[in-house]
Design a protein around this motif. Sequence first.
Motif, PDB file in Angstrom:
ATOM      1  N   VAL A 229      37.869  30.251  38.787  1.00 41.84           N
ATOM      2  CA  VAL A 229      39.098  29.755  37.877  1.00 41.84           C
ATOM      3  C   VAL A 229      38.434  29.707  36.884  1.00 41.84           C
ATOM      4  N   VAL A 230      39.051  30.193  35.756  1.00 40.34           N
ATOM      5  CA  VAL A 230      38.189  31.154  34.532  1.00 40.34           C
ATOM      6  C   VAL A 230      37.987  29.451  33.739  1.00 40.34           C
ATOM      7  N   GLN A 231      36.994  28.890  33.418  1.00 39.09           N
ATOM      8  CA  GLN A 231      36.262  28.052  32.715  1.00 39.09           C
ATOM      9  C   GLN A 231      36.616  28.058  31.455  1.00 39.09           C
ATOM     10  N   THR A 232      37.592  27.673  30.739  1.00 36.27           N
ATOM     11  CA  THR A 232      38.007  27.806  29.362  1.00 36.27           C
ATOM     12  C   THR A 232      36.074  27.338  28.222  1.00 36.27           C
ATOM     13  N   GLY A 233      35.851  28.458  27.500  1.00 33.43           N
ATOM     14  CA  GLY A 233      34.751  28.559  26.630  1.00 33.43           C
ATOM     15  C   GLY A 233      33.852  29.112  27.590  1.00 33.43           C
ATOM     16  N   VAL A 234      33.726  29.022  28.738  1.00 38.27           N
ATOM     17  CA  VAL A 234      32.824  29.466  30.142  1.00 38.27           C
ATOM     18  C   VAL A 234      32.117  31.079  30.061  1.00 38.27           C
ATOM     19  N   ASP A 235      33.834  30.833  30.744  1.00 39.78           N
ATOM     20  CA  ASP A 235      33.792  32.611  31.809  1.00 39.78           C
ATOM     21  C   ASP A 235      34.549  33.771  31.343  1.00 39.78           C
ATOM     22  N   ALA A 236      34.245  33.985  31.131  1.00 40.47           N
ATOM     23  CA  ALA A 236      34.981  35.386  30.180  1.00 40.47           C
ATOM     24  C   ALA A 236      36.309  36.535  31.268  1.00 40.47           C
ATOM     25  N   CYS A 237      35.381  36.071  32.764  1.00 38.55           N
ATOM     26  CA  CYS A 237      36.184  36.126  33.724  1.00 38.55           C
ATOM     27  C   CYS A 237      35.795  35.758  35.274  1.00 38.55           C
ATOM     28  N   ASP A 238      36.735  35.547  36.287  1.00 37.37           N
ATOM     29  CA  ASP A 238      36.342  34.940  37.610  1.00 37.37           C
ATOM     30  C   ASP A 238      37.717  34.748  38.666  1.00 37.37           C
ATOM     31  N   ASP A 239      36.672  36.119  39.864  1.00 38.24           N
ATOM     32  CA  ASP A 239      37.588  36.527  40.531  1.00 38.24           C
ATOM     33  C   ASP A 239      37.378  35.705  42.114  1.00 38.24           C
ATOM     34  N   GLY A 240      36.330  34.743  41.625  1.00 34.79           N
ATOM     35  CA  GLY A 240      36.063  34.211  43.431  1.00 34.79           C
ATOM     36  C   GLY A 240      35.118  34.751  44.160  1.00 34.79           C
ATOM     37  N   THR A 241      35.891  35.013  45.592  1.00 39.39           N
ATOM     38  CA  THR A 241      34.373  35.994  46.345  1.00 39.39           C
ATOM     39  C   THR A 241      34.383  36.798  46.113  1.00 39.39           C
TER      40      THR A 241
ATOM     41  N   LEU B 184      29.538  39.520  39.259  1.00 42.14           N
ATOM     42  CA  LEU B 184      28.956  38.070  39.437  1.00 42.14           C
ATOM     43  C   LEU B 184      28.121  37.201  38.355  1.00 42.14           C
ATOM     44  N   THR B 185      28.136  37.137  37.026  1.00 43.37           N
ATOM     45  CA  THR B 185      28.164  36.163  35.826  1.00 43.37           C
ATOM     46  C   THR B 185      29.107  36.081  35.118  1.00 43.37           C
ATOM     47  N   CYS B 186      30.316  36.704  35.636  1.00 46.91           N
ATOM     48  CA  CYS B 186      31.913  36.009  34.998  1.00 46.91           C
ATOM     49  C   CYS B 186      31.764  36.440  33.437  1.00 46.91           C
ATOM     50  N   SER B 187      31.102  37.426  33.188  1.00 46.65           N
ATOM     51  CA  SER B 187      30.514  38.133  32.028  1.00 46.65           C
ATOM     52  C   SER B 187      31.865  39.130  31.590  1.00 46.65           C
ATOM     53  N   GLY B 188      31.877  39.840  32.271  1.00 50.31           N
ATOM     54  CA  GLY B 188      33.333  40.392  32.241  1.00 50.31           C
ATOM     55  C   GLY B 188      33.557  41.568  33.970  1.00 50.31           C
TER      56      GLY B 188
END
Length: 753
Positions: free
Chosen positions: A397-409, A419-423
């Motif tokens: 889940v993309v956390q607003t203001g924290v993650d640019a992306c998040d595809d989980g596993t 791996l850092t959810c930055s792109g």
Amino acid sequence: MSTSFSPSLLGRPSTRRASFVLVALAWLGGVLATPSETRAQTVSDGPILVQVRVREINTTHPATDLAFFGVVGQPDEHTYYVRAREVGSFNGATWSAGSGCYTEDFDSPALSSDLNEIVFNRVYATTTPDGLQLGLDAWEDESADQLLGVGCEGTRCAYETGLCCGGYLFGACLGAIDDDDLHCDAAPFANIDYRLSPACTTHDHGFVTGTLTNSPNCAYYQPRVETFWRYLDGDTFAAPVELGALAQLGTFTHRNSTSTTCYGDDDGALATPDVFAAVDLAGARNVRIQVCTSGAPAGIAVFDGSGTLLGSSPDSCLVPFEMVACAGRLVIRVDAASAAGEPFTLTVSDVAVPSYPLAECCGDNMVDRGENCDDGNDDDTDACRNTCESARCGDGVVQTGVDACDDGTLNGQPNQCNLTCSGLTPSSCGNGVTEAGEVCDDGGDNGMPNECAADCGGITTPTCGNSVAEAGESCDDGTATATCDADCTMVSCGDAVVNTAAGETCDDGADNGLPTRCAANCMGTTPATCGNGTIEAGEDCDTAGESATCNVDCSMAMCGDGVLNTTASEVCDDGANNGMPTRCALDCAGTTVSVCGNGVVEAGETCDTGGPSEACDGDCSPAACGDGVVNAAAGELCDDGPDNGMPGRCAVGCVGRTSARCGDGALDDGEECDEGPDNGADGGTCTSACRLPVPPGRLAGGSCGIASTGSSTGWALGSLLVAGLVVLWRRRSSRCSAALYRPSRGGRSARRS
């Protein structure tokens, strides 16, 4: 805490107003339950539908309908209006009816047909009527269908009097028949109770008789009436019976029915109808759900408010269903497997001493056991997930203001979030995965034919002639073959590519098959088609049909070419035979003129043997005795046509003259004279043997001719003879005058000398 209800059916007004009975319910384990309320299902649990249906009408009066001076009986004409309304007019005083007027003709007393008509159909949302009133308007309705077309002048469905007459004479009514009569005008007609049977069942009230004294004729008409009522809520998941909050309501009593007009059957395994009830929970709690009947066990299924099945029990009376329920709505579906009309009791209560720990209920704004957080809101993108877990990179889940992306596993995988959810993970051409900025990536095959290019910018550019069929190529045999053209397309006649290996001699593409172009099979020029308006191989001309200069076979128009061209004013054309006997003339304007004697039978000729013959005359007509043409080749000696066989003419067989007949008045061969019946008469000039009496003189012509002596010797004797003959002449002038000129054998007239 348990709140229990054990209601009965909706009854008569006195029953429905009965006081509530309080009962106590105690749970096993020694836990004391609070007192519960007992009540029946009412409109507070949902709307109620009430219906009245009219069936047959028993008409009891004897037939009274008479016609034409009261002599001939006719079937009674009956009209009925049946209406219904509530007692007390809770919903207004207006009468409700079905189609209104019912008319039938039959001899009474008798039953009408089954009308089967709903005359009252109403839904009550907030209150119910104590009872219903039935209204009836009926009469014997005399209509204009009497004997000989005389009778009533009124109309059906309208009570009228003074419009009936047995017959009319000079405008006056003679005799009378009944007007509209036996009228029952009762409103209301009778009171009926629609609650004599349980909900969802039809109650037959039988034949209802009016009781009002101001309309005694109403006893003649007895309508059979049925009533029906049911609760509208409880038949679907979307419209359950509302039980309210669990803290206020514990039990609910309802009656089962096999009528599908009352409840649906959502349990495919059981054919009996289902009832739906809903209870609302203010917070998370342990809940027990139980349904008991006096007959067969009843199963239940429990859902949350969105329709998700939470659990079930095939016999919840012996095995109550217990669960941990979070705040919100529970919908209980009761499969009422008991007999029709049997009541069941539904109890929803707290489990006071649960045998298992209370589970977490995320969303109640309380951090329970197993929860990292609980912010009580529905936002799944803030620091606290809707699962009551703290947000982190990798939770999907993309956390607003924290993650640019998040595809989980999948984070860190190609084309996924890093791996850092930055792109996104950086692209790598040659790793076999098409990533951002790449059109393709075939890994180690990059740069090979039909594979991705070495720079991952697209498919390797095809090279026609390398014997590998690549992108954009249909085939590649290295050269032109019977199946593949030199441009690496499949061989196809009409592709405008001449492939001699495939047997093509030409190929004009879309023009194949057109005049003067390549044939449709790519094997030579298109065959000429005379008449298409195009001069093609083998054609002298082509004017799309016959013209003054061009024949229909596309040859130049010319008299003598053997082709008839009427547009060029040709009547015929026999080619090289033009001008020959019986053939077309040299100018093609008609048939060659006939020439009798050329040995050819032509127009107007019956025969032509090049001259007279046994079968053909010299005028090219068939040789025949009697045709007036002497044909010596046919053995004819003479031919006088229709005169053949006449005296002095040619014989019938054309082989000589007609035989002499003395006495026929005609001078034939061998006769000196022939005076017919006067031959041999006294003083006559011709003997009966057709000889002259004065020898040796001879008549020179006809039968009355006189021959001179022709010498000077005996002149005196001749003179005397002449004088005597003159006297005789005068005496016989009347007899010989007609014979003065008779035809001779040669056709000339013999004149008397």
